[in-house]
Design an enzyme around this catalytic site. Structure first.
Site, mmCIF file in Angstrom:
data_model
loop_
_atom_site.group_PDB
_atom_site.id
_atom_site.type_symbol
_atom_site.label_atom_id
_atom_site.label_comp_id
_atom_site.label_asym_id
_atom_site.label_seq_id
_atom_site.Cartn_x
_atom_site.Cartn_y
_atom_site.Cartn_z
ATOM 1 N N LYS A 236 0.831 -1.191 0.000
ATOM 2 C CA LYS A 236 0.000 0.000 0.000
ATOM 3 C C LYS A 236 0.870 1.247 0.000
ATOM 4 O O LYS A 236 0.398 2.351 -0.292
ATOM 5 C CB LYS A 236 -0.872 0.002 1.268
ATOM 6 C CG LYS A 236 -1.853 -1.139 1.343
ATOM 7 C CD LYS A 236 -2.582 -1.109 2.667
ATOM 8 C CE LYS A 236 -3.559 -2.260 2.773
ATOM 9 N NZ LYS A 236 -4.185 -2.290 4.112
ATOM 10 N N ILE B 149 13.340 1.819 -0.924
ATOM 11 C CA ILE B 149 14.251 0.682 -1.005
ATOM 12 C C ILE B 149 15.053 0.723 0.286
ATOM 13 O O ILE B 149 15.756 1.700 0.554
ATOM 14 C CB ILE B 149 15.219 0.778 -2.218
ATOM 15 C CG1 ILE B 149 14.473 1.053 -3.515
ATOM 16 C CG2 ILE B 149 16.086 -0.476 -2.306
ATOM 17 C CD1 ILE B 149 13.612 -0.054 -4.037
ATOM 18 N N ASP B 150 14.890 -0.316 1.103
ATOM 19 C CA ASP B 150 15.579 -0.373 2.392
ATOM 20 C C ASP B 150 16.709 -1.392 2.233
ATOM 21 O O ASP B 150 17.752 -1.074 1.680
ATOM 22 C CB ASP B 150 14.534 -0.763 3.453
ATOM 23 C CG ASP B 150 15.006 -0.515 4.877
ATOM 24 O OD1 ASP B 150 16.152 -0.859 5.174
ATOM 25 O OD2 ASP B 150 14.227 0.000 5.692
ATOM 26 N N LYS C 237 16.943 5.589 9.051
ATOM 27 C CA LYS C 237 15.929 5.797 10.099
ATOM 28 C C LYS C 237 14.614 5.232 9.578
ATOM 29 O O LYS C 237 14.400 5.218 8.362
ATOM 30 C CB LYS C 237 15.700 7.295 10.352
ATOM 31 C CG LYS C 237 16.930 8.075 10.627
ATOM 32 C CD LYS C 237 17.067 8.271 12.100
ATOM 33 C CE LYS C 237 18.268 8.979 12.388
ATOM 34 N NZ LYS C 237 19.064 9.366 13.158
ATOM 35 N N PHE C 238 13.722 4.826 10.484
ATOM 36 C CA PHE C 238 12.412 4.346 10.047
ATOM 37 C C PHE C 238 11.512 5.548 9.818
ATOM 38 O O PHE C 238 11.306 6.357 10.718
ATOM 39 C CB PHE C 238 11.800 3.383 11.065
ATOM 40 C CG PHE C 238 10.721 2.538 10.454
ATOM 41 C CD1 PHE C 238 11.042 1.394 9.730
ATOM 42 C CD2 PHE C 238 9.384 2.908 10.552
ATOM 43 C CE1 PHE C 238 10.056 0.623 9.119
ATOM 44 C CE2 PHE C 238 8.394 2.142 9.955
ATOM 45 C CZ PHE C 238 8.729 1.002 9.251
ATOM 46 N N VAL C 239 11.011 5.670 8.584
ATOM 47 C CA VAL C 239 10.193 6.839 8.245
ATOM 48 C C VAL C 239 8.743 6.439 7.978
ATOM 49 O O VAL C 239 8.459 5.297 7.592
ATOM 50 C CB VAL C 239 10.756 7.596 7.017
ATOM 51 C CG1 VAL C 239 12.070 8.268 7.356
ATOM 52 C CG2 VAL C 239 10.908 6.670 5.817
ATOM 53 N N GLY D 35 16.576 -3.754 0.126
ATOM 54 C CA GLY D 35 16.552 -4.066 -1.306
ATOM 55 C C GLY D 35 16.110 -5.491 -1.585
ATOM 56 O O GLY D 35 15.891 -5.869 -2.735
ATOM 57 N N LYS D 36 15.936 -6.292 -0.518
ATOM 58 C CA LYS D 36 15.581 -7.713 -0.709
ATOM 59 C C LYS D 36 14.207 -7.872 -1.337
ATOM 60 O O LYS D 36 14.005 -8.698 -2.215
ATOM 61 C CB LYS D 36 15.595 -8.449 0.645
ATOM 62 C CG LYS D 36 16.982 -8.768 1.126
ATOM 63 C CD LYS D 36 16.905 -9.590 2.404
ATOM 64 C CE LYS D 36 18.199 -9.481 3.187
ATOM 65 N NZ LYS D 36 18.029 -9.657 4.624
ATOM 66 N N LYS E 123 17.084 4.117 1.234
ATOM 67 C CA LYS E 123 17.691 4.284 2.548
ATOM 68 C C LYS E 123 19.165 3.888 2.503
ATOM 69 O O LYS E 123 19.503 2.869 1.912
ATOM 70 C CB LYS E 123 16.941 3.381 3.548
ATOM 71 C CG LYS E 123 17.078 3.799 4.973
ATOM 72 C CD LYS E 123 16.328 2.867 5.913
ATOM 73 C CE LYS E 123 14.860 3.241 6.071
ATOM 74 N NZ LYS E 123 14.226 2.514 7.204
ATOM 75 N N GLU F 7 7.840 2.036 -6.382
ATOM 76 C CA GLU F 7 8.019 1.669 -4.978
ATOM 77 C C GLU F 7 8.113 2.905 -4.102
ATOM 78 O O GLU F 7 8.457 3.995 -4.575
ATOM 79 C CB GLU F 7 9.336 0.900 -4.823
ATOM 80 C CG GLU F 7 9.359 -0.366 -5.647
ATOM 81 C CD GLU F 7 9.531 -1.575 -4.782
ATOM 82 O OE1 GLU F 7 9.204 -1.511 -3.574
ATOM 83 O OE2 GLU F 7 9.999 -2.571 -5.320
ATOM 84 N N ASP F 8 7.841 2.705 -2.828
ATOM 85 C CA ASP F 8 7.949 3.783 -1.864
ATOM 86 C C ASP F 8 9.383 3.939 -1.369
ATOM 87 O O ASP F 8 9.947 5.016 -1.356
ATOM 88 C CB ASP F 8 7.031 3.498 -0.676
ATOM 89 C CG ASP F 8 7.310 2.134 -0.059
ATOM 90 O OD1 ASP F 8 7.686 1.198 -0.810
ATOM 91 O OD2 ASP F 8 7.183 1.974 1.164
ATOM 92 N N ASP G 186 3.902 3.320 6.289
ATOM 93 C CA ASP G 186 3.286 3.048 7.584
ATOM 94 C C ASP G 186 4.253 2.444 8.593
ATOM 95 O O ASP G 186 5.322 1.954 8.254
ATOM 96 C CB ASP G 186 2.129 2.049 7.414
ATOM 97 C CG ASP G 186 2.636 0.637 7.157
ATOM 98 O OD1 ASP G 186 3.467 0.463 6.239
ATOM 99 O OD2 ASP G 186 2.251 -0.286 7.899
ATOM 100 N N ARG H 217 0.105 6.411 7.720
ATOM 101 C CA ARG H 217 0.041 6.594 6.262
ATOM 102 C C ARG H 217 -0.590 7.929 5.894
ATOM 103 O O ARG H 217 -0.354 8.466 4.828
ATOM 104 C CB ARG H 217 -0.856 5.523 5.626
ATOM 105 C CG ARG H 217 -0.244 4.175 5.513
ATOM 106 C CD ARG H 217 -1.092 3.323 4.571
ATOM 107 N NE ARG H 217 -1.030 1.919 4.926
ATOM 108 C CZ ARG H 217 0.002 1.126 4.648
ATOM 109 N NH1 ARG H 217 1.043 1.587 4.010
ATOM 110 N NH2 ARG H 217 -0.015 -0.135 5.018
HETATM 111 N N1 HPA Z 1 9.278 3.066 6.739
HETATM 112 C C1 HPA Z 1 8.166 2.390 6.347
HETATM 113 N N2 HPA Z 1 8.222 1.235 5.707
HETATM 114 C C2 HPA Z 1 9.446 0.741 5.441
HETATM 115 C C3 HPA Z 1 10.629 1.403 5.818
HETATM 116 C C4 HPA Z 1 10.529 2.636 6.502
HETATM 117 O O1 HPA Z 1 11.542 3.297 6.888
HETATM 118 N N3 HPA Z 1 11.652 0.632 5.399
HETATM 119 C C5 HPA Z 1 11.103 -0.440 4.784
HETATM 120 N N4 HPA Z 1 9.781 -0.387 4.800
HETATM 121 MG MG MG Z 2 4.621 -1.000 5.439
#
Ligand code: HPA
Ligand code: MG
Length: 165
Positions: free
Chosen positions: A16, A84-85, A133-135, A87-88, A113, A81-82, A141, A147
């Protein structure tokens, strides 16, 4: 638009999280299309991926919904995509998509990230690089919350504790 090869684009929204970016990006593509002499036909599809609990990846990715991935065959697929953390998730999605022999698959992500957990994957198109950082916000979300924030924000410790799964 140049890199997408000037052919039918299948824009794939990864729900989402990316619905806000998807809508904004498609508005821009539509505007470019309107102002060009040769407009490119575009279709859209939506899939859901789920792999996060709290602020940790569970490593177990599920693809839910969307048309049969066989609609990718022969198309120029733009995966939207929102973030890429590690990347997996994106790598797994790309390997599933490529099994359907699309003409090309490109990935656009609004955020990337900088994290030591990265598998080294870089999307084709990047909006912003962000610290590790978690955003939340702009459709991203934390356990389904936040969201609805208009902007991307770093989640606070209070926010994490309040909505912990
Ligand atoms: N925030 C929200 N969703 C996520 C993140 C984040 O930083 N990293 C991977 N999914
Ligand atoms: Mg999520």
């Amino acid at each position: 638009m140049k890199e997408m090869g000037g052919r039918h684009i299948l824009a794939l929204c990864v729900l989402k999280e990316s619905y806000k970016f998807f809508a904004d990006l498609l508005d821009c593509i539509k505007a470019l299309n309107r102002n060009s002499d040769r407009s490119i036909p575009m279709t859209v599809d939506f899939i859901r991926l789920k792999s996060y609990c709290n602020d940790q990846s569970t490593g177990d990715m599920k693809v839910i919904g969307g048309d049969d991935l066989s609609t990718f065959t022969g198309k120029n697929v733009l995966t939207v995509e929102d973030i890429i953390d590690t990347g997996k998730t994106t790598q797994t999605l790309l390997s599933l998509a490529k099994q359907r022999n699309p003409k090309m698959v490109k990935v656009a992500s609004v955020l990337v990230k900088r994290t030591p957990q990265s598998v080294g994957y870089r999307p084709d198109f990047v909006g912003f690089e962000i610290p590790d950082k978690f955003v939340v916000g702009y459709a991203l979300d934390y356990n389904k919350y936040f969201r609805d924030l208009n902007r991307v924000c770093v989640i606070s410790e209070t926010g994490k504790a309040t909505y912990k799964a």
